[in-house]
Design a protein around this motif. Structure first.
Motif, short mmCIF file in Angstrom:
data_model
loop_
_atom_site.label_atom_id
_atom_site.label_comp_id
_atom_site.label_asym_id
_atom_site.label_seq_id
_atom_site.Cartn_x
_atom_site.Cartn_y
_atom_site.Cartn_z
N TYR A 409 23.32 -16.48 12.58
CA TYR A 409 24.64 -15.89 12.78
C TYR A 409 24.52 -14.37 12.66
O TYR A 409 23.53 -13.85 12.13
CB TYR A 409 25.66 -16.45 11.78
N GLU A 411 24.84 -10.61 11.58
CA GLU A 411 25.04 -9.76 10.41
C GLU A 411 24.79 -8.31 10.81
O GLU A 411 23.72 -7.99 11.33
CB GLU A 411 24.07 -10.14 9.29
N GLU A 450 31.01 -10.00 13.39
CA GLU A 450 30.37 -10.40 12.15
C GLU A 450 30.52 -11.90 11.93
O GLU A 450 31.59 -12.49 12.11
CB GLU A 450 31.00 -9.63 10.98
N ASN A 451 29.40 -12.55 11.56
CA ASN A 451 29.33 -13.99 11.24
C ASN A 451 29.47 -14.90 12.46
O ASN A 451 29.60 -16.13 12.29
CB ASN A 451 30.38 -14.37 10.19
#
Length: 455
Positions: A409, A411, A450-451
């Motif tokens: 994922y 970052e 993000e994520n």
């Protein structure tokens, strides 16, 4: 009727039995269908593996070579034949050439194959000459073709030099009256060409000389006739030599404070550090590069193609397409919890609520940390741990970075750019909040958050 009895037959529906195999198959089918659908409709991320690399900022030039050269002329007329190879070192009183009234006849030695085949050194020399000619060829200066022809002819003729030298030595031993032997007056590197630039100095060089305007060289070969007073060879007597370039105003301004510069020779990719001096003559900027080594490699050249290495930076090499800009709240580092995993949110009550928050960058000079602006609302009040001090989130700063996808994922990782080329950045390594060698990042940072799970 006796003995007959009516019977009612009723059909019952079969009882349904739960089949665990069909259920599991159905769950797997739904999962696979959902996965394929998400893959087809999702945002596919191309991956780039971060590796250490370097970027050189350089500019190509053709420079004029100046040396300490002495031209030696013939004492008498006749046919000249040389003992040493061009570009070799000779000492004082070394036999250099002989003069004869008629052409000398030399016998071939060895098989035809041996006399025609070139050694690896000779092949490399021919390749270097042709490559240099190809890189700097100008159709307006076709005379350079003849200069190349003369140079290659000299190399090819040197194939029989060993046999020629042996036969010349034998003629000397036999006491042939026709041979007049001439020795070198001093030591140096011997060259069999002249071009009129032997007496040019750093003070007398002109723009036309550097640009090859009307440049012409004369090449001397064995068994050619020369008159008394004509040049027969020249000697380079010092390892100190100079390369003169013309610089544009921007480059001259950039280098004006430098006393030295790194250069790379285009012919053989050799590098060197040269002393640098820049002078203004009229409207032109002249760069004088002074070296005290490697002169013998380019002794037969008057012009040389080089690259000035204006910048040479090493670090982690990443594509420009990976870099994006992202906003962060700047917060005094005192407001980070003692365990470093989050902050305290002040909601107006006596107690504060803990919220996880990742630090994306730490400015040690100003004592500030950077928190994700998307994870916290503007105006949120933070409370310092074990204190009544508060801080409202309002000041934002922008960081440049990439999305690290090592864990599957996205970052965000901040990057410090050291230098750049057309397609890549060199970024700093070793920071706690940046990248490391062999990290995997998104090739294109646009459209990723993000994520986000990476497919």
């Amino acid at each position: 009727m006796s003995g007959n009895k009516m019977t009612n037959i009723e059909v019952y529906r079969k009882k349904w039995h739960f089949n665990i195999g069909i259920f599991i198959f159905g769950v797997i089918f739904i999962y696979l269908a959902a996965t394929v659908l998400l893959y087809l409709t999702g945002n596919h991320v191309s991956i780039y593996e971060v590796r250490e690399g370097s970027i050189q900022k350089d500019t190509a030039y053709t420079g004029l070579i100046l040396r300490e050269e002495t031209v030696v002329t013939a004492d008498t007329s006749g046919y000249v034949n040389y003992f040493p190879l061009e570009g070799s070192k000779v000492g004082a009183q070394t036999k250099v050439y002989c003069m004869t009234p008629d052409k000398l006849e030399f016998k071939s030695s060895g098989s035809e194959e041996d006399t025609q085949a070139l050694s690896a050194e000779e092949q490399a020399s021919v390749l270097q000459q042709t490559r240099s000619f190809s890189d700097s060829f100008d159709s307006d200066k076709f005379s350079d073709v003849y200069a190349l022809k003369d140079r290659v002819s000299t190399i090819l003729e040197s194939k029989s030099t060993q046999s020629r030298q042996a036969q010349l030595d034998q003629m000397v031993i036999d006491g042939s009256q026709q041979l007049q032997i001439y020795n070198a007056a001093t030591d140096g590197i011997i060259l069999f060409s002249t071009d009129g630039c032997e007496s040019v100095t750093m003070d007398t060089v002109t723009e036309d000389m550097i640009s090859k305007a009307d440049y012409k060289a004369s090449y001397l070969q064995n068994n050619t006739y020369v008159n008394a007073g004509d040049p027969v060879y020249k000697l380079v007597r010092s390892d100190l030599w100079h390369i003169v370039l013309l610089l544009d105003d921007e480059t001259a301004e950039e280098l004006k404070e430098n006393s030295s510069v790194s250069i790379k020779f285009s012919n053989d990719n050799q590098t060197a550090v040269a002393k640098l001096e820049i002078k203004k003559k009229g409207k032109q900027n002249y760069a004088f590069l002074t070296l005290d080594s490697s002169m013998i490699r380019y002794a037969s050249d008057r012009y040389v193609d080089i690259e000035l290495i204006l910048e040479d930076q090493s670090g982690l090499k990443i594509p420009k397409s990976s870099v994006i800009k992202k906003d962060f709240y700047t917060v005094p580092e005192d407001y980070l919890s003692k365990n470093g995993s989050g902050v305290l949110i002040d909601d107006g009550s006596d107690s504060a609520n803990f919220q996880e928050a990742e630090v994306y960058y730490r400015d040690n000079e100003n004592g500030m940390i950077y928190l994700d602006a998307d994870a916290l609302k503007e105006g949120t009040v933070l409370r310092k741990e074990d204190s009544e001090d508060t801080y409202a989130l309002k000041v934002k700063e922008t960081l440049r970075g990439v999305y690290n996808i090592n864990k599957g994922y996205a970052e965000f990782r901040q990057v410090q750019i050291l230098c750049e080329s057309d397609e890549y950045y060199i970024v700093e390594s070793g920071s706690d909040y940046s990248l490391s060698n062999y990290d995997h990042i998104a090739l294109s940072g646009e459209g990723i958050h993000e994520n986000d799970v990476v497919f």
